[in-house]
Motif scaffolding. Structure first.
Motif, PDB file in Angstrom:
ATOM      1  N   VAL A 131       0.660  -1.457  -0.102  1.00  0.00           N
ATOM      2  CA  VAL A 131       0.316   0.034  -0.026  1.00  0.00           C
ATOM      3  C   VAL A 131       0.579   1.131  -0.351  1.00  0.00           C
ATOM      4  CG1 VAL A 131      -1.920   1.042   1.029  1.00  0.00           C
ATOM      5  CG2 VAL A 131      -1.657  -1.005   1.222  1.00  0.00           C
ATOM      6  N   GLN A 132       1.989   1.418   0.739  1.00  0.00           N
ATOM      7  CA  GLN A 132       3.346   2.456   0.422  1.00  0.00           C
ATOM      8  C   GLN A 132       3.452   2.283  -0.178  1.00  0.00           C
ATOM      9  OE1 GLN A 132       2.867   4.455   3.610  1.00  0.00           O
ATOM     10  NE2 GLN A 132       4.312   5.709   2.431  1.00  0.00           N
ATOM     11  N   ARG A 133       4.090   1.748  -0.810  1.00  0.00           N
ATOM     12  CA  ARG A 133       4.896   1.979  -2.261  1.00  0.00           C
ATOM     13  C   ARG A 133       3.663   2.302  -3.310  1.00  0.00           C
ATOM     14  NH1 ARG A 133       5.559  -3.247  -3.025  1.00  0.00           N
ATOM     15  NH2 ARG A 133       7.801  -3.218  -1.214  1.00  0.00           N
ATOM     16  N   ALA A 134       2.035   2.110  -3.073  1.00  0.00           N
ATOM     17  CA  ALA A 134       1.150   2.655  -5.033  1.00  0.00           C
ATOM     18  C   ALA A 134       0.999   4.051  -4.069  1.00  0.00           C
ATOM     19  CB  ALA A 134       0.233   1.744  -4.017  1.00  0.00           C
ATOM     20  N   GLN A 135       1.166   4.509  -2.517  1.00  0.00           N
ATOM     21  CA  GLN A 135       0.442   5.731  -2.492  1.00  0.00           C
ATOM     22  C   GLN A 135       2.606   6.578  -2.845  1.00  0.00           C
ATOM     23  OE1 GLN A 135      -0.230   6.113   1.919  1.00  0.00           O
ATOM     24  NE2 GLN A 135      -2.088   5.030   1.503  1.00  0.00           N
ATOM     25  N   ASP A 136       2.997   5.771  -2.657  1.00  0.00           N
ATOM     26  CA  ASP A 136       4.248   6.669  -2.656  1.00  0.00           C
ATOM     27  C   ASP A 136       4.375   6.766  -4.571  1.00  0.00           C
ATOM     28  OD1 ASP A 136       5.155   6.720  -0.581  1.00  0.00           O
ATOM     29  OD2 ASP A 136       6.846   5.052  -0.576  1.00  0.00           O
ATOM     30  N   GLU A 137       4.419   5.926  -4.993  1.00  0.00           N
ATOM     31  CA  GLU A 137       4.604   6.448  -6.555  1.00  0.00           C
ATOM     32  C   GLU A 137       3.603   6.883  -6.745  1.00  0.00           C
ATOM     33  OE1 GLU A 137       3.099   2.116  -7.950  1.00  0.00           O
ATOM     34  OE2 GLU A 137       5.990   1.458  -7.747  1.00  0.00           O
ATOM     35  N   ALA A 143       4.543  14.610  -7.963  1.00  0.00           N
ATOM     36  CA  ALA A 143       6.080  16.019  -8.028  1.00  0.00           C
ATOM     37  C   ALA A 143       6.803  15.985  -9.442  1.00  0.00           C
ATOM     38  CB  ALA A 143       6.900  15.422  -6.563  1.00  0.00           C
ATOM     39  N   ARG A 144       7.339  14.427 -10.177  1.00  0.00           N
ATOM     40  CA  ARG A 144       7.271  15.092 -11.005  1.00  0.00           C
ATOM     41  C   ARG A 144       6.820  16.070 -12.659  1.00  0.00           C
ATOM     42  NH1 ARG A 144       8.883   8.156 -11.845  1.00  0.00           N
ATOM     43  NH2 ARG A 144      11.079   8.751 -10.683  1.00  0.00           N
ATOM     44  N   PHE A 145       5.009  15.697 -12.024  1.00  0.00           N
ATOM     45  CA  PHE A 145       4.290  16.426 -12.908  1.00  0.00           C
ATOM     46  C   PHE A 145       4.535  18.152 -12.325  1.00  0.00           C
ATOM     47  CE2 PHE A 145       0.172  19.340 -13.476  1.00  0.00           C
ATOM     48  CZ  PHE A 145      -0.362  18.587 -14.877  1.00  0.00           C
ATOM     49  N   ASP A 146       4.642  18.190 -11.045  1.00  0.00           N
ATOM     50  CA  ASP A 146       5.308  19.154 -10.611  1.00  0.00           C
ATOM     51  C   ASP A 146       5.859  19.799 -11.276  1.00  0.00           C
ATOM     52  OD1 ASP A 146       2.261  19.413  -9.200  1.00  0.00           O
ATOM     53  OD2 ASP A 146       3.280  19.029  -7.961  1.00  0.00           O
ATOM     54  N   GLU A 176      11.262  24.822  -6.935  1.00  0.00           N
ATOM     55  CA  GLU A 176      11.451  24.333  -5.240  1.00  0.00           C
ATOM     56  C   GLU A 176      10.396  22.998  -5.915  1.00  0.00           C
ATOM     57  OE1 GLU A 176       7.207  25.490  -2.023  1.00  0.00           O
ATOM     58  OE2 GLU A 176       8.050  26.892  -3.942  1.00  0.00           O
ATOM     59  N   ALA A 177       9.222  22.800  -7.063  1.00  0.00           N
ATOM     60  CA  ALA A 177       8.963  21.218  -7.753  1.00  0.00           C
ATOM     61  C   ALA A 177      10.459  20.451  -7.514  1.00  0.00           C
ATOM     62  CB  ALA A 177       8.647  21.623  -8.627  1.00  0.00           C
ATOM     63  N   GLN A 178      11.568  21.251  -8.457  1.00  0.00           N
ATOM     64  CA  GLN A 178      12.538  19.801  -8.095  1.00  0.00           C
ATOM     65  C   GLN A 178      12.969  19.690  -7.136  1.00  0.00           C
ATOM     66  OE1 GLN A 178      15.476  22.673 -10.570  1.00  0.00           O
ATOM     67  NE2 GLN A 178      14.480  21.620 -13.126  1.00  0.00           N
ATOM     68  N   GLY A 179      12.933  20.765  -5.812  1.00  0.00           N
ATOM     69  CA  GLY A 179      13.490  19.905  -4.427  1.00  0.00           C
ATOM     70  C   GLY A 179      12.662  19.302  -3.809  1.00  0.00           C
ATOM     71  N   ARG A 180      11.477  19.447  -3.882  1.00  0.00           N
ATOM     72  CA  ARG A 180       9.911  18.319  -3.619  1.00  0.00           C
ATOM     73  C   ARG A 180      10.606  17.048  -4.192  1.00  0.00           C
ATOM     74  NH1 ARG A 180       6.799  22.865  -4.161  1.00  0.00           N
ATOM     75  NH2 ARG A 180       5.573  21.968  -5.467  1.00  0.00           N
ATOM     76  N   LEU A 181      11.358  16.634  -5.795  1.00  0.00           N
ATOM     77  CA  LEU A 181      10.948  15.204  -6.254  1.00  0.00           C
ATOM     78  C   LEU A 181      12.178  15.286  -5.740  1.00  0.00           C
ATOM     79  CD1 LEU A 181      10.464  13.431  -8.255  1.00  0.00           C
ATOM     80  CD2 LEU A 181      11.562  14.950 -10.036  1.00  0.00           C
ATOM     81  N   GLN A 183      13.702  15.687  -3.159  1.00  0.00           N
ATOM     82  CA  GLN A 183      13.332  15.069  -1.863  1.00  0.00           C
ATOM     83  C   GLN A 183      12.338  13.814  -1.453  1.00  0.00           C
ATOM     84  OE1 GLN A 183      14.901  16.576   1.373  1.00  0.00           O
ATOM     85  NE2 GLN A 183      13.731  14.917   2.339  1.00  0.00           N
ATOM     86  N   LEU A 184      11.652  13.710  -2.083  1.00  0.00           N
ATOM     87  CA  LEU A 184      11.036  12.538  -1.749  1.00  0.00           C
ATOM     88  C   LEU A 184      11.626  11.296  -2.651  1.00  0.00           C
ATOM     89  CD1 LEU A 184       7.790  11.844  -1.905  1.00  0.00           C
ATOM     90  CD2 LEU A 184       7.205  12.442  -3.955  1.00  0.00           C
ATOM     91  N   GLN A 185      12.313  11.684  -3.964  1.00  0.00           N
ATOM     92  CA  GLN A 185      13.124  10.435  -3.462  1.00  0.00           C
ATOM     93  C   GLN A 185      14.036   9.619  -2.952  1.00  0.00           C
ATOM     94  OE1 GLN A 185      15.130  11.907  -7.398  1.00  0.00           O
ATOM     95  NE2 GLN A 185      13.401  11.092  -8.916  1.00  0.00           N
ATOM     96  N   GLU A 186      14.241  10.313  -1.887  1.00  0.00           N
ATOM     97  CA  GLU A 186      15.332  10.493  -0.975  1.00  0.00           C
ATOM     98  C   GLU A 186      14.632   9.981   0.500  1.00  0.00           C
ATOM     99  OE1 GLU A 186      18.125  10.400  -0.152  1.00  0.00           O
ATOM    100  OE2 GLU A 186      19.150  10.806  -2.135  1.00  0.00           O
ATOM    101  N   ASP A 187      13.354  10.364  -0.115  1.00  0.00           N
ATOM    102  CA  ASP A 187      12.780   9.624   1.605  1.00  0.00           C
ATOM    103  C   ASP A 187      11.753   8.290   1.383  1.00  0.00           C
ATOM    104  OD1 ASP A 187      13.023  12.316   3.050  1.00  0.00           O
ATOM    105  OD2 ASP A 187      10.777  12.948   2.167  1.00  0.00           O
ATOM    106  N   LEU A 188      11.806   8.148   0.114  1.00  0.00           N
ATOM    107  CA  LEU A 188      11.557   7.444  -0.371  1.00  0.00           C
ATOM    108  C   LEU A 188      12.632   5.495  -0.429  1.00  0.00           C
ATOM    109  CD1 LEU A 188       9.499   7.927  -4.151  1.00  0.00           C
ATOM    110  CD2 LEU A 188       8.336   6.961  -1.180  1.00  0.00           C
TER     111      LEU A 188
END
Length: 439
Positions: A131-137, A143-146, A176-181, A183-188
């Motif tokens: 479930v968490q993997r689906a949410q992360d995707e 984030a990539r769309f942003d 900012e969008a690139q930073g969020r992306l 950070q999200l990749q590192e969190d994953l």
């Protein structure tokens, strides 16, 4: 002859008889020994002739093949639930000893519960990870769309009539969008590593529970001791409380007794045959040879002897564990025993063995009691007038009753008790040993 004359003659004969007895006693006294301070030391003389060789030993009937049944290692004491009696015939695979396994059953149930719990936790973690993997995707796709939308907005601003301020805003939005992306990749990545570690912990917990369950099941299986082959059961003595030190008869293990791990509790004796094993001293070892005939008396069968033959004599000696003060070593001698009733020969019976060897021809010999040790040397105490003096001797043979000496003349008188010890008993100040008064 008158009555008075007959009385006088009777008194004269009685007095003469008493005098003869007294004189005879004084004449015979040097042959019995000498005395010191009221203690008589017996003596003997060196004789020459044939010395009989008879070896007596105690032995035990043992099976040619046997296997001990040992209490398993379960980490603590165990209680015997049931045990076969000594002499019980068993077949291969029959239960001989059974221990109480209630504690191991509890451990098995606990391990099964922990295993089931660990497997449920693993299944839940894997489902949560899906479930968490689906949410992360979804979050990663957003984030990539942003980031892509911010890139397009910035490109459109460069072709239109946007002011520099708007361009700066769009640039900041893209960053900012690139930073969020990022950070999200590192969190994953971190979440994936954490989930993998948590899953490994649960799998280790499951492996531990499975190992405990297997160990408990193995202990339960090992707590039932079975016969390795056809034979007879011989239960061991229960000396767990060191009752033998008190000199009492130690009973055999029975149901209800407590046993520690690694303790032999019984033995299965193979029915292929038995042999007699006896222990003889190193001095008697020289008189025994393979094939020599012997006579066996079984203590449990009084008044009956069986013929036997020496099968083997051990080449190496050993000293008994508790014989601290006895330097004499012993040899194991095995015998083949035959008889008219082989069924009466049961392993564990104690026996008395008598072996008659070839006599020692033309030897000079003394009673074995005449040999002593003085200043680390074998000596005899030779009679010298009114005292004894120690004399070192060469002993060529020893039997249970005699010693054969080579450097003493026939007729030499020696003491059968240590005169030095007698002097110490008398206080050490009585002087040399004196002959009995009147000799």
């Amino acid at each position: 002859m008158t009555t008075q004359s007959r009385k006088r003659l009777g008194w004269s004969l009685a007095a003469a008889l008493c005098l003869a007895v007294v004189i005879g006693a004084f004449i015979a006294s040097p042959m019995q020994g000498v005395q010191t301070d009221g203690s008589v030391i017996p003596t003997a003389r060196v004789l020459e002739g044939d010395v009989p060789v008879v070896v007596h030993a105690t032995g035990e009937l043992r099976p040619l093949k046997a296997q001990a049944l040992v209490a398993p290692a379960v980490g603590g004491p165990m209680q015997i639930l049931s045990i076969a009696e000594t002499g019980t015939p068993v077949k291969e695979g029959d239960v001989v000893v059974e221990f109480d396994r209630s504690e191991q059953d509890d451990r098995l149930d606990t391990a099964r519960s922990e295993l089931a719990q660990a497997e449920q936790e693993i299944a839940k973690m894997r489902a949560d990870a899906v479930v968490q993997r689906a949410q992360d995707e979804v979050t990663l796709l957003t984030a990539r769309f942003d980031v892509r939308r911010a890139e397009l907005d910035l490109q459109g601003a460069g072709q239109g009539m946007k002011s520099e301020i708007d361009k700066q805003k769009l640039t900041l939005t893209l960053q900012e969008a690139q930073g969020r992306l990022a950070q999200l990749q590192e969190d994953l990545k971190s979440r994936t590593a954490s989930d993998r570690a948590s899953l490994a912990v649960l799998e280790e917990k499951r492996n531990k529970a499975r190992l405990q369950m297997d160990n408990a099941q193995r202990n339960i299986d090992n707590m039932t001791l079975r016969a390795p082959f056809d034979g007879l059961v011989a239960v061991k003595a229960n000396d767990m409380n060191n009752a033998a030190w008190a000199g009492v008869v130690v009973p055999e293990f029975r149901a209800g007794d407590t046993v520690f791990s690694g303790r032999p509790v019984a033995e299965v004796l193979h029915e292929s045959g038995i042999e007699l094993v006896a222990k003889v001293s190193e001095y008697d070892r020289a008189h025994l040879n393979e094939g020599q005939k012997a006579e066996v008396m079984i203590h449990a069968v009084q008044g009956k002897s069986l013929p036997a033959t020496i099968k083997a004599v051990a080449g190496a000696s050993r000293r008994e564990v508790w014989a601290w003060n006895d330097p004499t070593r012993t040899f194991d001698v095995s015998f083949d025993v035959t008889g008219s009733n082989p069924a009466s020969l049961r392993p564990g019976l104690t026996t008395l063995v008598r072996v008659t060897g070839a006599p020692i021809k033309g030897a000079r010999y003394l009673p074995r009691q005449a040999l002593f040790e003085h200043e680390g040397k074998p000596v005899v105490f030779v009679r010298q007038g009114r005292s004894f003096e120690p004399r070192e001797v060469k002993v060529s043979h020893r039997t249970e009753t005699h010693i054969v000496v080579t450097d003493l003349a026939v007729g030499t008188e020696v003491a059968l008790r240590n005169p030095l010890a007698e002097e110490k008993k008398g206080g050490g100040g009585a002087g040399p040993v004196q002959p009995r008064s009147g000799t």
